[in-house]
Write a protein that holds these residues in place. Structure first.
Motif, PDB file in Angstrom:
ATOM      1  N   ALA A  70      43.413  49.665  83.770  1.00  0.00           N
ATOM      2  CA  ALA A  70      43.905  49.257  82.451  1.00  0.00           C
ATOM      3  C   ALA A  70      42.831  48.499  81.671  1.00  0.00           C
ATOM      4  O   ALA A  70      42.576  48.789  80.500  1.00  0.00           O
ATOM      5  CB  ALA A  70      45.159  48.399  82.601  1.00  0.00           C
ATOM      6  N   ILE A  71      42.200  47.523  82.324  1.00  0.00           N
ATOM      7  CA  ILE A  71      41.186  46.723  81.645  1.00  0.00           C
ATOM      8  C   ILE A  71      39.944  47.564  81.342  1.00  0.00           C
ATOM      9  O   ILE A  71      39.420  47.540  80.216  1.00  0.00           O
ATOM     10  CB  ILE A  71      40.799  45.497  82.495  1.00  0.00           C
ATOM     11  CG1 ILE A  71      42.004  44.566  82.674  1.00  0.00           C
ATOM     12  CG2 ILE A  71      39.652  44.742  81.847  1.00  0.00           C
ATOM     13  CD1 ILE A  71      42.564  44.007  81.394  1.00  0.00           C
ATOM     14  N   GLY A  72      39.477  48.320  82.322  1.00  0.00           N
ATOM     15  CA  GLY A  72      38.255  49.111  82.146  1.00  0.00           C
ATOM     16  C   GLY A  72      38.400  50.183  81.085  1.00  0.00           C
ATOM     17  O   GLY A  72      37.542  50.324  80.197  1.00  0.00           O
ATOM     18  N   ALA A  73      39.495  50.958  81.134  1.00  0.00           N
ATOM     19  CA  ALA A  73      39.684  52.053  80.183  1.00  0.00           C
ATOM     20  C   ALA A  73      39.885  51.533  78.763  1.00  0.00           C
ATOM     21  O   ALA A  73      39.329  52.089  77.806  1.00  0.00           O
ATOM     22  CB  ALA A  73      40.884  52.901  80.610  1.00  0.00           C
ATOM     23  N   ASN A  74      40.657  50.468  78.631  1.00  0.00           N
ATOM     24  CA  ASN A  74      40.896  49.929  77.283  1.00  0.00           C
ATOM     25  C   ASN A  74      39.655  49.252  76.714  1.00  0.00           C
ATOM     26  O   ASN A  74      39.408  49.318  75.503  1.00  0.00           O
ATOM     27  CB  ASN A  74      42.079  48.957  77.313  1.00  0.00           C
ATOM     28  CG  ASN A  74      43.417  49.673  77.406  1.00  0.00           C
ATOM     29  OD1 ASN A  74      43.809  50.384  76.495  1.00  0.00           O
ATOM     30  ND2 ASN A  74      44.115  49.499  78.518  1.00  0.00           N
ATOM     31  N   LEU A  75      38.867  48.616  77.562  1.00  0.00           N
ATOM     32  CA  LEU A  75      37.599  48.050  77.099  1.00  0.00           C
ATOM     33  C   LEU A  75      36.649  49.154  76.643  1.00  0.00           C
ATOM     34  O   LEU A  75      35.946  49.001  75.641  1.00  0.00           O
ATOM     35  CB  LEU A  75      36.942  47.224  78.216  1.00  0.00           C
ATOM     36  CG  LEU A  75      37.346  45.758  78.315  1.00  0.00           C
ATOM     37  CD1 LEU A  75      36.657  45.100  79.514  1.00  0.00           C
ATOM     38  CD2 LEU A  75      36.987  45.002  77.032  1.00  0.00           C
ATOM     39  N   LEU A  76      36.634  50.251  77.382  1.00  0.00           N
ATOM     40  CA  LEU A  76      35.785  51.386  77.013  1.00  0.00           C
ATOM     41  C   LEU A  76      36.171  51.918  75.638  1.00  0.00           C
ATOM     42  O   LEU A  76      35.302  52.219  74.809  1.00  0.00           O
ATOM     43  CB  LEU A  76      35.916  52.491  78.060  1.00  0.00           C
ATOM     44  CG  LEU A  76      35.136  53.786  77.793  1.00  0.00           C
ATOM     45  CD1 LEU A  76      33.636  53.512  77.709  1.00  0.00           C
ATOM     46  CD2 LEU A  76      35.448  54.818  78.872  1.00  0.00           C
ATOM     47  N   ILE A  77      37.459  52.011  75.375  1.00  0.00           N
ATOM     48  CA  ILE A  77      37.928  52.473  74.067  1.00  0.00           C
ATOM     49  C   ILE A  77      37.484  51.517  72.966  1.00  0.00           C
ATOM     50  O   ILE A  77      36.962  51.935  71.920  1.00  0.00           O
ATOM     51  CB  ILE A  77      39.464  52.619  74.070  1.00  0.00           C
ATOM     52  CG1 ILE A  77      39.876  53.790  74.956  1.00  0.00           C
ATOM     53  CG2 ILE A  77      39.990  52.823  72.643  1.00  0.00           C
ATOM     54  CD1 ILE A  77      41.371  53.907  75.149  1.00  0.00           C
ATOM     55  N   LEU A  78      37.673  50.213  73.196  1.00  0.00           N
ATOM     56  CA  LEU A  78      37.309  49.225  72.175  1.00  0.00           C
ATOM     57  C   LEU A  78      35.810  49.236  71.902  1.00  0.00           C
ATOM     58  O   LEU A  78      35.375  49.182  70.737  1.00  0.00           O
ATOM     59  CB  LEU A  78      37.751  47.836  72.613  1.00  0.00           C
ATOM     60  CG  LEU A  78      39.257  47.558  72.564  1.00  0.00           C
ATOM     61  CD1 LEU A  78      39.560  46.192  73.142  1.00  0.00           C
ATOM     62  CD2 LEU A  78      39.782  47.662  71.144  1.00  0.00           C
ATOM     63  N   ILE A  79      34.994  49.300  72.946  1.00  0.00           N
ATOM     64  CA  ILE A  79      33.538  49.324  72.771  1.00  0.00           C
ATOM     65  C   ILE A  79      33.114  50.564  71.994  1.00  0.00           C
ATOM     66  O   ILE A  79      32.270  50.500  71.090  1.00  0.00           O
ATOM     67  CB  ILE A  79      32.834  49.278  74.140  1.00  0.00           C
ATOM     68  CG1 ILE A  79      33.052  47.908  74.798  1.00  0.00           C
ATOM     69  CG2 ILE A  79      31.345  49.556  73.995  1.00  0.00           C
ATOM     70  CD1 ILE A  79      32.569  47.823  76.235  1.00  0.00           C
ATOM     71  N   THR A  80      33.724  51.704  72.329  1.00  0.00           N
ATOM     72  CA  THR A  80      33.388  52.951  71.637  1.00  0.00           C
ATOM     73  C   THR A  80      33.766  52.880  70.162  1.00  0.00           C
ATOM     74  O   THR A  80      32.995  53.293  69.287  1.00  0.00           O
ATOM     75  CB  THR A  80      34.109  54.137  72.308  1.00  0.00           C
ATOM     76  OG1 THR A  80      33.738  54.209  73.687  1.00  0.00           O
ATOM     77  CG2 THR A  80      33.743  55.444  71.611  1.00  0.00           C
ATOM     78  N   LEU A  81      34.954  52.351  69.877  1.00  0.00           N
ATOM     79  CA  LEU A  81      35.387  52.245  68.480  1.00  0.00           C
ATOM     80  C   LEU A  81      34.506  51.293  67.684  1.00  0.00           C
ATOM     81  O   LEU A  81      34.239  51.522  66.494  1.00  0.00           O
ATOM     82  CB  LEU A  81      36.844  51.769  68.424  1.00  0.00           C
ATOM     83  CG  LEU A  81      37.894  52.721  69.011  1.00  0.00           C
ATOM     84  CD1 LEU A  81      39.288  52.119  68.884  1.00  0.00           C
ATOM     85  CD2 LEU A  81      37.852  54.083  68.327  1.00  0.00           C
ATOM     86  N   LEU A  82      34.016  50.232  68.328  1.00  0.00           N
ATOM     87  CA  LEU A  82      33.155  49.276  67.637  1.00  0.00           C
ATOM     88  C   LEU A  82      31.751  49.828  67.409  1.00  0.00           C
ATOM     89  O   LEU A  82      31.113  49.529  66.397  1.00  0.00           O
ATOM     90  CB  LEU A  82      33.078  47.968  68.442  1.00  0.00           C
ATOM     91  CG  LEU A  82      34.354  47.110  68.470  1.00  0.00           C
ATOM     92  CD1 LEU A  82      34.187  45.953  69.450  1.00  0.00           C
ATOM     93  CD2 LEU A  82      34.686  46.582  67.080  1.00  0.00           C
ATOM     94  N   GLN A  83      31.267  50.644  68.352  1.00  0.00           N
ATOM     95  CA  GLN A  83      29.895  51.136  68.292  1.00  0.00           C
ATOM     96  C   GLN A  83      29.739  52.416  67.479  1.00  0.00           C
ATOM     97  O   GLN A  83      28.666  52.689  66.960  1.00  0.00           O
ATOM     98  CB  GLN A  83      29.363  51.371  69.724  1.00  0.00           C
ATOM     99  CG  GLN A  83      29.232  50.120  70.558  1.00  0.00           C
ATOM    100  CD  GLN A  83      28.133  49.202  70.041  1.00  0.00           C
ATOM    101  OE1 GLN A  83      27.100  49.656  69.555  1.00  0.00           O
ATOM    102  NE2 GLN A  83      28.353  47.894  70.144  1.00  0.00           N
ATOM    103  N   ASP A  84      30.798  53.213  67.396  1.00  0.00           N
ATOM    104  CA  ASP A  84      30.699  54.514  66.727  1.00  0.00           C
ATOM    105  C   ASP A  84      31.393  54.460  65.362  1.00  0.00           C
ATOM    106  O   ASP A  84      32.618  54.450  65.283  1.00  0.00           O
ATOM    107  CB  ASP A  84      31.346  55.596  67.597  1.00  0.00           C
ATOM    108  CG  ASP A  84      30.986  57.001  67.127  1.00  0.00           C
ATOM    109  OD1 ASP A  84      30.684  57.162  65.929  1.00  0.00           O
ATOM    110  OD2 ASP A  84      31.022  57.937  67.941  1.00  0.00           O
ATOM    111  N   PRO A  85      30.643  54.428  64.271  1.00  0.00           N
ATOM    112  CA  PRO A  85      31.251  54.335  62.925  1.00  0.00           C
ATOM    113  C   PRO A  85      32.043  55.567  62.525  1.00  0.00           C
ATOM    114  O   PRO A  85      32.879  55.495  61.618  1.00  0.00           O
ATOM    115  CB  PRO A  85      30.033  54.143  62.009  1.00  0.00           C
ATOM    116  CG  PRO A  85      28.870  54.677  62.772  1.00  0.00           C
ATOM    117  CD  PRO A  85      29.172  54.429  64.213  1.00  0.00           C
ATOM    118  N   THR A  86      31.810  56.711  63.180  1.00  0.00           N
ATOM    119  CA  THR A  86      32.550  57.927  62.822  1.00  0.00           C
ATOM    120  C   THR A  86      34.018  57.856  63.261  1.00  0.00           C
ATOM    121  O   THR A  86      34.827  58.692  62.857  1.00  0.00           O
ATOM    122  CB  THR A  86      31.903  59.166  63.456  1.00  0.00           C
ATOM    123  OG1 THR A  86      31.982  59.057  64.889  1.00  0.00           O
ATOM    124  CG2 THR A  86      30.450  59.277  63.040  1.00  0.00           C
TER     125      THR A  86
END
Length: 319
Positions: A44-60
């Motif tokens: 839960a923590i790892g997958a949701n952190l991955l989503i948040l990091i991706t959304l913050l890093q990828d402007p598209t």
């Protein structure tokens, strides 16, 4: 362990702490359940952190659907972290004692995050409804302003709406038992130990369930019904099959989330003695959705998978 009491009779509370006993009937070997629960929590923590990091890093990916996914990830991490560290403390270190303020704070946090998750499910269902049923008007309806207002409304609605739950629980008189046959502080589980009338707590729980989450579920079902009706009218069998597959997986997860809420509420309201299965369902209700939501809502989305790859490749290049 015997109950602990305050020496002063001037206080409303006589019991000074509660004792979370864990799963009823399996106290001697319940620590073995920590392994699958720990794996679910890490997922839960790892997958949701991955989503948040991706959304913050990828402007598209700064699009409405992904912003809702980001909000869901934050809520999922908050919901699972509200209960899991204490459960692991019980299993690994026999740290069963929890103070009254900590217990009531956990009651508030659980109800608040569960309500927010329900609200975000509704927002995402509405987003999908507009995208599929009114694609040409999507950009004019689902704007950043609407997303901000919807998110703030869900936070304020649940943050304020659930305040009566811990307040009413704190007003009860706990004068004898303090051992809770549970892994967490549930509202009706805690107030079942009260020496005075607890009907107000039961009524409050019922109102919250029907007005808050019941209203969300009704609108979610309506949204997906309209989506399925629109999808079945598509001329493309492949597009219809893909949309049906996505909607079905969403609905299964949503129905699991709401069904467990109903089971838990009915069990407590009927004053059925705590047993292993209802307590396990209560725990799983707070850890299964946070661990599966990223798989169902995010990892099956092609744009987000591409975003993961772009962020991953960019981090390797920087190294």
């Amino acid at each position: 362990m015997s109950a602990s009491f305050k020496s002063s009779n001037s206080s409303k509370f006589q019991v000074t702490e509660f004792i979370l006993m864990g799963f009823p009937g399996i106290h001697s070997w319940q620590h073995w359940l920590s392994l699958p629960l720990a794996l679910l929590y890490l997922l839960a923590i790892g997958a949701n952190l991955l989503i948040l990091i991706t959304l913050l890093q990828d402007p598209t990916l700064r699009q409405p659907m992904y912003l809702f996914l980001g909000s869901l990830s934050v809520v999922d991490m908050g919901l699972s972290t509200t209960i899991m560290p204490k459960i692991f403390a019980i299993f690994w270190f026999d740290a069963k004692v929890i103070s009254l303020p900590e217990c009531f704070a956990q009651i508030y946090a659980i109800h608040c995050f569960v309500g927010m998750e329900s609200g975000i499910f509704l927002c995402m269902a509405f987003d999908r409804y507009v995208a599929i049923c009114h694609p040409l008007r999507y950009s004019s309806i689902v704007t950043n302003s609407l997303i901000l207002k919807a998110t703030l409304f869900m936070v304020l609605r649940n943050g304020l709406f659930v305040i009566p739950v811990p307040v009413l629980a704190a007003q009860r008189n706990y004068c004898s038992r303090n051992e809770i046959e549970h892994c967490l502080c549930s509202n009706l589980g805690v107030t079942s130990l009260a020496c005075d009338d607890r009907r107000s707590n039961s009524i409050c729980q019922l109102v919250l369930a029907w007005v808050g989450m019941g209203g969300d579920l009704s609108l979610i079902i309506l949204s997906y019904t309209l989506i399925l009706r629109s999808v079945l009218r598509l001329n493309s069998a492949e597009a219809a099959s893909k949309a049906l597959s996505t909607c079905t997986s969403h609905l299964i997860l949503i129905l699991f989330f709401y069904t467990i809420v109903v089971v838990i509420s009915v069990t407590h309201l009927a004053e059925i003695k705590a047993t292993f299965i209802p307590v396990l369902l209560n725990v799983l209700h707070n850890i299964i959705p946070p661990s599966l939501n990223p798989m169902v809502y995010a990892l099956r989305t092609e744009e987000l998978r591409k975003g993961f790859k772009r962020v991953f490749c960019l981090s390797i290049q920087k190294k």
